[in-house]
Design an enzyme around this catalytic site. Structure first.
Site, mmCIF file in Angstrom:
data_model
loop_
_atom_site.group_PDB
_atom_site.id
_atom_site.type_symbol
_atom_site.label_atom_id
_atom_site.label_comp_id
_atom_site.label_asym_id
_atom_site.label_seq_id
_atom_site.Cartn_x
_atom_site.Cartn_y
_atom_site.Cartn_z
ATOM 1 N N GLU A 177 0.817 -1.220 0.000
ATOM 2 C CA GLU A 177 0.000 0.000 0.000
ATOM 3 C C GLU A 177 0.848 1.267 0.000
ATOM 4 O O GLU A 177 1.280 1.732 1.057
ATOM 5 C CB GLU A 177 -0.938 0.026 1.217
ATOM 6 C CG GLU A 177 -1.807 1.288 1.240
ATOM 7 C CD GLU A 177 -2.771 1.381 2.419
ATOM 8 O OE1 GLU A 177 -2.702 0.530 3.317
ATOM 9 O OE2 GLU A 177 -3.571 2.317 2.431
ATOM 10 N N LYS A 219 -2.543 -2.109 -3.118
ATOM 11 C CA LYS A 219 -3.589 -1.215 -2.570
ATOM 12 C C LYS A 219 -3.189 0.230 -2.825
ATOM 13 O O LYS A 219 -2.510 0.854 -2.001
ATOM 14 C CB LYS A 219 -3.748 -1.482 -1.072
ATOM 15 C CG LYS A 219 -4.747 -0.557 -0.378
ATOM 16 C CD LYS A 219 -5.163 -1.088 0.982
ATOM 17 C CE LYS A 219 -6.043 -0.080 1.709
ATOM 18 N NZ LYS A 219 -6.696 -0.653 2.893
HETATM 19 P P1 13P Z 1 -9.450 4.222 4.014
HETATM 20 O O1 13P Z 1 -10.309 3.468 3.030
HETATM 21 O O2 13P Z 1 -10.247 4.874 5.122
HETATM 22 O O3 13P Z 1 -8.481 5.135 3.328
HETATM 23 O O4 13P Z 1 -8.598 3.143 4.804
HETATM 24 C C1 13P Z 1 -8.005 2.141 4.093
HETATM 25 C C2 13P Z 1 -6.716 1.810 4.711
HETATM 26 O O5 13P Z 1 -6.507 0.701 5.128
HETATM 27 C C3 13P Z 1 -5.690 2.876 4.776
HETATM 28 O O6 13P Z 1 -4.471 2.335 5.166
#
Ligand code: 13P
Length: 340
Positions: A177, A219
């Protein structure tokens, strides 16, 4: 490492019609959410809140996996059942956030690095024992005057790649991510440029660390304008540009993309995902890994009261179903009104 098994988990995480529930708020972050609904941030309230979601069978139908925070993965439900068992009983895969948050990156004013690599192998082995089959590590990139720098992008991409390699060695699928924040006033063209640079660096580092792309889930943020940008981009432009950027930077071997919502409204996050899946023409599954965009409605409905549990579960089920449909490109705005 058994790559076929990792790939099977990654494919299940992005199965058509389903997506990931990011319920991995740290104790500090869930406090902000609880403050907004007037709920005290106690261990029991955190447990009760998470338990109500994991027991919401109607909503969990659309949830392929749940990202947990360390406290939650070791917690039991009120009746003594481990919360991870509720998740697997609902047909979903338990996952775990393993990064330890961000800290300022020395020499790079305004930029951060994500910590948590030391001792990570042993922590992953313990989480696997407890039932986790995937993990999450979030790198944070901010856009402002003069940032991000290439140095900070590379440091964060390298940490993501080190984490991903450790996960795979422990038979855990890494969610990779790299989040570009949508704070600030930048326009969509600037987000486009930065997202390209970051993803390019992330995949270069993953390759150098010999991470098997068939066994990861990406992600990313969507390509979108900053919250304070006056010149809003249409749903169609966000969808088209996000697909374009990913096509230019993400190898086809990656099984799936599960977007973060990043502060978009519930309906915006759903509409953007739906629009991308309607356009199609890319080699990956595209789904959600939403925190706020799945949980804002149930949190509001719950407000910490036992008598509101059913209403909160219904609100969660609605958002999960809307996003499940968006993962298939089958959502429509009027479905929101019918259920409201
Ligand atoms: P959000 O969808 O609230 O951005 O959170 C997702 C997430 O895991 C951020 O690290």
């Amino acid at each position: 490492m058994d790559l076929n098994a990792l790939n099977a988990v990654a494919e299940a995480m992005v199965a058509p019609g389903k997506g990931i529930l990011a319920a991995d708020e740290s104790t500090g972050t869930i406090k902000k959410r609880f403050d907004a609904i007037g709920v005290e941030n106690t261990e029991e309230n955190r447990r009760d809140y998470r338990e109500l979601m994991f027991r919401a069978a109607e909503g969990m139908k659309y949830v392929s996996g749940v990202i947990l925070y360390d406290e939650t993965i070791w917690q039991d439900a009120a009746d003594g059942t481990p919360l991870v068992d509720l998740i697997t009983a609902a047909g979903s895969i338990p996952g775990i956030k393993v990064d330890k948050g961000v800290t300022p990156l020395p020499g790079f004013p305004g930029e951060t690095i994500t910590e948590g690599l030391d001792g990570l192998g042993a922590r992953l082995a313990a989480y696997y024992e407890r039932g986790a089959r995937f993990a999450k590590w979030r790198a944070v990139i901010d856009i402002a005057d003069g940032i991000p720098t290439q140095g900070a992008i590379k440091a964060n991409a390298h940490a993501l790649a080190r984490y991903a390699g450790l996960c795979q060695a422990n038979q855990i699928v890494p969610i990779v991510e790299p989040e570009i924040l949508m704070d600030g006033a930048h326009d969509i063209a600037r987000c486009d440029e930065v997202t390209r640079a970051v993803l390019k660096s992330v995949f270069a580092e993953l390759a150098e660390m010999r991470v098997a792309l068939e066994g990861i889930v990406l992600k990313p943020n969507m390509v979108i304008c900053g919250k304070k940008c006056a010149n809003r981009a249409s749903v169609d432009e966000v969808a088209r540009r996000t697909i374009e950027v990913l096509k230019a930077t993400v190898p086809a071997a990656v099984p799936g993309i599960a977007y973060l919502s990043g502060g978009q409204s519930d309906e915006e996050a759903t509409a953007h995902l739906d629009a991308m899946n309607r356009i199609g023409g890319f080699p990956w599954k595209m789904t959600f890994s939403y925190g706020r965009a799945l949980q804002a409605a149930p949190q509001k409905a719950w407000a910490g009261k036992r008598e509101n549990v059913a209403a909160a579960q219904a609100a969660f089920a609605h958002r999960a179903r809307m996003n499940g449909l968006a993962s298939l490109g089958q959502w429509a705005e009027d479905m929101e009104k019918v259920a409201a």
